[in-house]
Scaffold this motif. Structure first.
Motif, PDB file in Angstrom:
ATOM      1  N   HIS A 115      54.088  62.801  76.456  1.00 54.24           N
ATOM      2  CA  HIS A 115      54.639  62.389  75.170  1.00 54.24           C
ATOM      3  C   HIS A 115      54.400  63.385  74.036  1.00 54.24           C
ATOM      4  CE1 HIS A 115      53.746  58.631  77.481  1.00 54.24           C
ATOM      5  NE2 HIS A 115      54.983  58.367  77.154  1.00 54.24           N
ATOM      6  N   GLY A 116      53.516  64.350  74.245  1.00 60.31           N
ATOM      7  CA  GLY A 116      53.254  65.340  73.210  1.00 60.31           C
ATOM      8  C   GLY A 116      52.390  64.837  72.075  1.00 60.31           C
ATOM      9  N   GLU A 117      51.762  63.676  72.234  1.00 62.05           N
ATOM     10  CA  GLU A 117      50.905  63.115  71.191  1.00 62.05           C
ATOM     11  C   GLU A 117      49.899  62.160  71.825  1.00 62.05           C
ATOM     12  OE1 GLU A 117      53.180  60.813  68.475  1.00 62.05           O
ATOM     13  OE2 GLU A 117      54.030  59.498  69.997  1.00 62.05           O
ATOM     14  N   VAL A 118      48.872  61.830  71.043  1.00 67.02           N
ATOM     15  CA  VAL A 118      47.867  60.872  71.498  1.00 67.02           C
ATOM     16  C   VAL A 118      48.328  59.483  71.076  1.00 67.02           C
ATOM     17  CG1 VAL A 118      45.452  60.187  71.400  1.00 67.02           C
ATOM     18  CG2 VAL A 118      46.055  62.598  71.261  1.00 67.02           C
ATOM     19  N   ARG A 119      48.609  58.636  72.043  1.00 74.71           N
ATOM     20  CA  ARG A 119      49.119  57.300  71.754  1.00 74.71           C
ATOM     21  C   ARG A 119      47.997  56.277  71.828  1.00 74.71           C
ATOM     22  NH1 ARG A 119      55.118  56.245  74.292  1.00 74.71           N
ATOM     23  NH2 ARG A 119      56.213  57.844  73.076  1.00 74.71           N
ATOM     24  N   GLY A 120      47.968  55.380  70.847  1.00 70.54           N
ATOM     25  CA  GLY A 120      46.972  54.322  70.840  1.00 70.54           C
ATOM     26  C   GLY A 120      45.810  54.640  69.922  1.00 70.54           C
ATOM     27  N   ARG A 121      45.382  53.634  69.182  1.00 68.55           N
ATOM     28  CA  ARG A 121      44.282  53.840  68.241  1.00 68.55           C
ATOM     29  C   ARG A 121      42.968  54.125  68.964  1.00 68.55           C
ATOM     30  NH1 ARG A 121      42.795  48.951  64.310  1.00 68.55           N
ATOM     31  NH2 ARG A 121      42.155  48.107  66.336  1.00 68.55           N
ATOM     32  N   THR A 122      42.754  53.436  70.106  1.00 73.51           N
ATOM     33  CA  THR A 122      41.516  53.651  70.850  1.00 73.51           C
ATOM     34  C   THR A 122      41.403  55.086  71.336  1.00 73.51           C
ATOM     35  OG1 THR A 122      41.560  51.341  71.581  1.00 73.51           O
ATOM     36  CG2 THR A 122      40.130  52.862  72.793  1.00 73.51           C
ATOM     37  N   ARG A 123      42.509  55.636  71.846  1.00 69.48           N
ATOM     38  CA  ARG A 123      42.479  57.020  72.339  1.00 69.48           C
ATOM     39  C   ARG A 123      42.319  58.003  71.199  1.00 69.48           C
ATOM     40  NH1 ARG A 123      47.016  57.257  77.228  1.00 69.48           N
ATOM     41  NH2 ARG A 123      45.897  55.831  78.632  1.00 69.48           N
ATOM     42  N   ARG A 124      42.955  57.721  70.073  1.00 68.35           N
ATOM     43  CA  ARG A 124      42.776  58.622  68.922  1.00 68.35           C
ATOM     44  C   ARG A 124      41.340  58.615  68.435  1.00 68.35           C
ATOM     45  NH1 ARG A 124      48.011  56.703  67.455  1.00 68.35           N
ATOM     46  NH2 ARG A 124      47.070  55.105  66.131  1.00 68.35           N
ATOM     47  N   ASN A 125      40.708  57.453  68.444  1.00 71.17           N
ATOM     48  CA  ASN A 125      39.296  57.391  68.043  1.00 71.17           C
ATOM     49  C   ASN A 125      38.417  58.173  69.016  1.00 71.17           C
ATOM     50  OD1 ASN A 125      39.848  55.795  65.801  1.00 71.17           O
ATOM     51  ND2 ASN A 125      39.543  53.879  66.913  1.00 71.17           N
ATOM     52  N   THR A 126      38.780  58.137  70.290  1.00 64.84           N
ATOM     53  CA  THR A 126      38.013  58.900  71.281  1.00 64.84           C
ATOM     54  C   THR A 126      38.130  60.399  71.026  1.00 64.84           C
ATOM     55  OG1 THR A 126      38.361  57.165  72.938  1.00 64.84           O
ATOM     56  CG2 THR A 126      37.720  59.341  73.738  1.00 64.84           C
ATOM     57  N   VAL A 127      39.361  60.876  70.799  1.00 62.93           N
ATOM     58  CA  VAL A 127      39.570  62.302  70.505  1.00 62.93           C
ATOM     59  C   VAL A 127      38.865  62.682  69.213  1.00 62.93           C
ATOM     60  CG1 VAL A 127      41.316  64.062  70.020  1.00 62.93           C
ATOM     61  CG2 VAL A 127      41.751  62.321  71.761  1.00 62.93           C
ATOM     62  N   LYS A 128      38.878  61.775  68.242  1.00 60.92           N
ATOM     63  CA  LYS A 128      38.215  62.027  66.961  1.00 60.92           C
ATOM     64  C   LYS A 128      36.719  62.238  67.150  1.00 60.92           C
ATOM     65  CE  LYS A 128      37.699  59.953  62.360  1.00 60.92           C
ATOM     66  NZ  LYS A 128      38.062  58.772  61.523  1.00 60.92           N
ATOM     67  N   ARG A 129      36.108  61.404  68.006  1.00 62.90           N
ATOM     68  CA  ARG A 129      34.667  61.558  68.263  1.00 62.90           C
ATOM     69  C   ARG A 129      34.370  62.866  68.991  1.00 62.90           C
ATOM     70  NH1 ARG A 129      35.038  55.899  69.396  1.00 62.90           N
ATOM     71  NH2 ARG A 129      35.296  56.362  71.609  1.00 62.90           N
ATOM     72  N   ILE A 130      35.247  63.257  69.896  1.00 62.35           N
ATOM     73  CA  ILE A 130      35.027  64.510  70.627  1.00 62.35           C
ATOM     74  C   ILE A 130      35.109  65.707  69.686  1.00 62.35           C
ATOM     75  CG2 ILE A 130      36.001  66.015  72.402  1.00 62.35           C
ATOM     76  CD1 ILE A 130      36.839  63.529  73.925  1.00 62.35           C
ATOM     77  N   VAL A 131      36.085  65.684  68.770  1.00 61.07           N
ATOM     78  CA  VAL A 131      36.215  66.779  67.806  1.00 61.07           C
ATOM     79  C   VAL A 131      34.994  66.841  66.900  1.00 61.07           C
ATOM     80  CG1 VAL A 131      37.573  67.644  65.867  1.00 61.07           C
ATOM     81  CG2 VAL A 131      38.733  66.733  67.884  1.00 61.07           C
ATOM     82  N   ALA A 132      34.493  65.677  66.482  1.00 56.77           N
ATOM     83  CA  ALA A 132      33.347  65.637  65.571  1.00 56.77           C
ATOM     84  C   ALA A 132      32.077  66.175  66.221  1.00 56.77           C
ATOM     85  CB  ALA A 132      33.124  64.208  65.076  1.00 56.77           C
ATOM     86  N   LYS A 133      31.981  66.117  67.553  1.00 62.46           N
ATOM     87  CA  LYS A 133      30.773  66.611  68.232  1.00 62.46           C
ATOM     88  C   LYS A 133      30.626  68.123  68.133  1.00 62.46           C
ATOM     89  CE  LYS A 133      30.072  63.022  71.715  1.00 62.46           C
ATOM     90  NZ  LYS A 133      29.994  62.743  73.166  1.00 62.46           N
ATOM     91  N   GLY A 134      31.758  68.841  68.093  1.00 60.93           N
ATOM     92  CA  GLY A 134      31.687  70.289  67.999  1.00 60.93           C
ATOM     93  C   GLY A 134      31.027  70.910  69.209  1.00 60.93           C
ATOM     94  N   PRO A 135      30.028  71.782  69.001  1.00 65.46           N
ATOM     95  CA  PRO A 135      29.379  72.452  70.139  1.00 65.46           C
ATOM     96  C   PRO A 135      28.517  71.524  70.989  1.00 65.46           C
ATOM     97  CG  PRO A 135      28.271  73.012  68.086  1.00 65.46           C
ATOM     98  CD  PRO A 135      29.499  72.247  67.695  1.00 65.46           C
ATOM     99  N   ASP A 136      28.293  70.279  70.543  1.00 70.01           N
ATOM    100  CA  ASP A 136      27.464  69.344  71.304  1.00 70.01           C
ATOM    101  C   ASP A 136      28.255  68.593  72.370  1.00 70.01           C
ATOM    102  OD1 ASP A 136      25.279  70.042  69.767  1.00 70.01           O
ATOM    103  OD2 ASP A 136      25.664  68.468  68.275  1.00 70.01           O
ATOM    104  N   ARG A 137      29.498  68.996  72.618  1.00 68.93           N
ATOM    105  CA  ARG A 137      30.299  68.313  73.635  1.00 68.93           C
ATOM    106  C   ARG A 137      29.719  68.553  75.034  1.00 68.93           C
ATOM    107  NH1 ARG A 137      34.674  71.415  71.025  1.00 68.93           N
ATOM    108  NH2 ARG A 137      35.402  70.220  69.226  1.00 68.93           N
ATOM    109  N   ASN A 138      29.898  67.558  75.897  1.00 69.87           N
ATOM    110  CA  ASN A 138      29.473  67.743  77.281  1.00 69.87           C
ATOM    111  C   ASN A 138      30.558  68.477  78.064  1.00 69.87           C
ATOM    112  OD1 ASN A 138      31.449  65.747  78.135  1.00 69.87           O
ATOM    113  ND2 ASN A 138      30.014  64.163  77.469  1.00 69.87           N
ATOM    114  N   ASP A 139      30.299  68.740  79.342  1.00 71.93           N
ATOM    115  CA  ASP A 139      31.225  69.533  80.155  1.00 71.93           C
ATOM    116  C   ASP A 139      32.581  68.841  80.308  1.00 71.93           C
ATOM    117  OD1 ASP A 139      29.248  71.400  80.441  1.00 71.93           O
ATOM    118  OD2 ASP A 139      28.552  70.633  82.379  1.00 71.93           O
TER     119      ASP A 139
END
Length: 418
Positions: free
Chosen positions: A280-304
């Protein structure tokens, strides 16, 4: 039993009232004296209770994850203060307070529904004994005693005698077959719920004693349910089987939609998100967007697993944003195309001889004041020299460079020193 019944007598009347209200609804559809009417009334009671306990279930999930994250720190405190139990307890409480973690939160759903469980157990025991209880009067009592689920009365138990089962209008074989099947299903659902929690929703990068405890409970709880189940009435088995199935379904939903970071479930979830973004070329759903948002906020602390997800977006020419959406990224597109944006290359390291040759002034610069004939004569002299003599000269110059002598033309020696 009388002591337990007296402790939970305050909730016996509300539980019996809820069962009667559901019985009126299902009795109009299936008949007042059928096992479907009374069985579905118990199932509906479970569903109602579990819906009310959803906030506690969410709190339980958060507490369980916090405990998993704190396990390395807790282990370090135990090793540091292993000889001082008081200091160890103080440091533990300090850690819980700083992180906002309550170890008892993981037990809240079980503790909250325990009064309803014992109240229902007391109601069904009273029905088996032929006693009215709560809002269940004599006509409702007679109707409940006539209700059978697959030939087993609601108040019958696996360990009941044949005389007692006959008094309820059933055979001992039917009661034991039905109760045995329900006990096996109840234990299996409990085992599967704990197993999917351990195999899918646990951070595999952290090995702590907490994981070993959970593995032990995965096998101990089903055995406990099986042993206790032989003393439960059929109605209570219906209640406990329903609540186990509800917990299993609720657990599956949480694992699929909000997995623990670093777990196998998170890898599967982010792969599904990546496939959806590809389509679809986009992140669909509020739950998935919140997940991507948390991953971006982690920065270098992301896991593998999270780094793998970000890399997958880059290959698609997309970059995750702070609000959880994705946008086109030219750098990601060029990198995904492979070579469109060449990386800066470091210059090759020259050898020591080449660096010495580059540092030495050229011969033409030295003889800039010479005439053309003199330069030609010198060139002819150089050509007349045998080629074998060139090699010692080159080797000599390299030896001089290695010995640390001053580079360039040397000062002539004094005649007396020759």
């Amino acid at each position: 039993m009388d002591t337990i019944a007296s402790l939970f007598s305050f909730i016996t009347t509300p539980v019996s009232w809820v069962i009667v209200q559901f019985h009126k609804l299902y009795g109009a559809l299936f008949g007042d004296d059928t096992g479907w009417a009374w069985g579905l009334s118990i199932v509906s009671l479970v569903v109602l209770i579990r819906i009310c306990l959803i906030p506690l279930f969410v709190k339980q999930i958060k507490s369980t994850r916090n405990m998993q994250v704190l396990q390395p720190k807790m282990k370090a405190i135990q090793e540091r203060y292993k000889n001082d139990k008081q200091r160890q307890s103080e440091e533990m409480m300090k850690l819980y307070k700083e992180t906002g973690t309550n170890p008892l939160s993981s037990c809240l759903p079980i503790l909250a529904q325990s009064p309803f469980f014992f109240a229902l157990y007391h109601v069904l025991s009273a029905i088996a004994s032929g006693k009215t209880i709560g809002v269940i009067d004599q006509p409702l009592l007679d109707s409940a005693r006539q209700a059978h689920i697959f030939g087993a009365p609601l108040a019958a138990k696996f360990m009941d005698s044949e005389e007692k089962v006959s008094a309820l209008g059933a055979s001992l074989t039917d009661v034991r077959v039905v109760t045995a099947i329900m006990i096996v299903m109840m234990s299996a659902s409990q085992f599967f719920t704990q197993r999917q929690l351990m195999t899918k929703n646990v951070d595999l990068t952290v090995k702590t004693p907490y994981m070993q405890q959970q593995k032990m409970l995965m096998y101990i709880f089903p055995v406990i349910f099986a042993v206790m189940g032989i003393n439960f009435p059929v109605g209570v088995l219906v209640y406990w089987l329903t609540t186990n199935v509800w917990t299993m379904g609720q657990q599956m939903y949480v694992i699929n939609q909000n997995p623990t970071p670093g777990s196998k479930a998170q890898d599967q979830y982010l792969n599904r998100v990546l496939k959806s973004v590809t389509s679809h070329g986009e992140v669909r759903g509020r739950t998935r967007r919140n997940t991507v948002k948390r991953i971006v906020a982690k920065g270098p602390d992301r896991n593998d697993i999270e780094r793998k997800f970000i890399t997958g977006l880059a290959k698609l020419g997309l970059a995750a944003q702070e609000d959880g959406t994705v946008t086109k990224s030219e750098a990601a597109v060029l990198e995904a195309e492979g070579g469109a944006a060449p990386k800066r290359q470091q210059p090759k390291r020259q050898t020591k001889a080449k660096r010495h040759t580059a540092a030495t002034p050229p011969a033409t610069a030295k003889s800039s004041g010479s005439t053309g004939s003199e330069a030609k004569t010198s060139l002819e002299k150089q050509d007349d020299k045998p080629k074998s003599a060139d090699k010692p000269a080159a080797s000599g110059s390299s030896r001089q460079a290695k010995s640390g002598q001053r580079k360039g033309p040397q000062r002539p020696k004094h005649p007396s020193k020759k």
